[in-house]
Design a protein around this motif. Structure first.
Motif, short mmCIF file in Angstrom:
data_model
loop_
_atom_site.label_atom_id
_atom_site.label_comp_id
_atom_site.label_asym_id
_atom_site.label_seq_id
_atom_site.Cartn_x
_atom_site.Cartn_y
_atom_site.Cartn_z
N LEU A 43 48.24 37.78 37.00
CA LEU A 43 48.83 38.95 37.65
C LEU A 43 48.06 39.37 38.89
O LEU A 43 48.48 40.27 39.61
N GLY A 44 46.93 38.74 39.13
CA GLY A 44 46.18 39.03 40.34
C GLY A 44 44.91 39.83 40.12
O GLY A 44 44.24 40.20 41.08
N LEU A 45 44.57 40.14 38.87
CA LEU A 45 43.33 40.86 38.60
C LEU A 45 42.17 39.91 38.84
O LEU A 45 42.18 38.77 38.36
N PRO A 46 41.17 40.33 39.60
CA PRO A 46 40.04 39.43 39.87
C PRO A 46 39.36 38.98 38.58
O PRO A 46 39.23 39.77 37.64
N PRO A 47 38.95 37.71 38.51
CA PRO A 47 38.30 37.20 37.30
C PRO A 47 37.05 37.99 36.92
O PRO A 47 36.72 38.09 35.74
N ALA A 48 36.38 38.59 37.88
CA ALA A 48 35.18 39.38 37.57
C ALA A 48 35.53 40.57 36.68
O ALA A 48 34.75 40.96 35.81
#
Length: 166
Positions: A43-48
């Motif tokens: 969904l575009g949430l940064p992996p961090a």
């Protein structure tokens, strides 16, 4: 009025308790987010953000507790209810993967939990729709346009009437 005083805190109580527990004991809540990690990155949430599941559990627990307190006390109850519904629905679905049930007992448990979570989400959506007797924005806009048209029509009739009198 008295029903709202009882219903809102009752609806908010499980979210407050779960939220506080997630902040204090994030490990057991972090397991829920392990299944969400892949969809969140898609969904575009940064992996961090999605990789530290314990921190994510604490943050969502804090948001859940605060939104639950707001709903229970009547401070911005519509926003609080909508926030809780947005948090609750994905967690209920991912915590009860009916499609991965290995036995009839597990399927029954997942189904019961999904229905309970759906019932809570329904109550939250109903609470989010409660405008405390005030009309909706859509109704107010339509009413404004209707009155504006009526005023314009009346103004034109008056102008025509006074022109005819001269």
């Amino acid at each position: 009025m008295i029903i709202k005083l009882l219903a809102r805190p009752l609806l908010a109580a499980p979210f407050i308790a779960e939220g506080i527990d997630a902040v204090r004991n994030p490990k057991k809540h972090a397991e829920r987010f392990a299944t969400l990690e892949k969809p969140l990155t898609q969904l575009g949430l940064p992996p961090a953000l999605s990789s530290d599941t314990e921190m994510l559990a604490r943050v969502l627990g804090g948001v859940s507790a605060v939104a639950g307190l707001c709903l229970a006390t009547g401070r911005k109850p519509r926003t609080a209810a909508l926030t809780l519904a947005a948090i609750n629905l994905p967690l209920v679905v991912t915590s009860n993967p009916l499609w991965q049930a290995k036995s009839a007992g597990q399927r029954k448990e997942f189904t019961a939990n999904l229905l309970k979570g759906g019932a809570l989400a329904g109550g939250l959506l109903y609470a989010a729709n409660d405008r405390a007797g005030k009309p909706s924005l859509g109704w107010r806009w339509d009413n404004y346009l209707e009155h504006r048209a009526d005023l314009k029509d009346t103004k034109q009739k008056l102008k025509a009437r006074y022109r005819d009198d001269d």
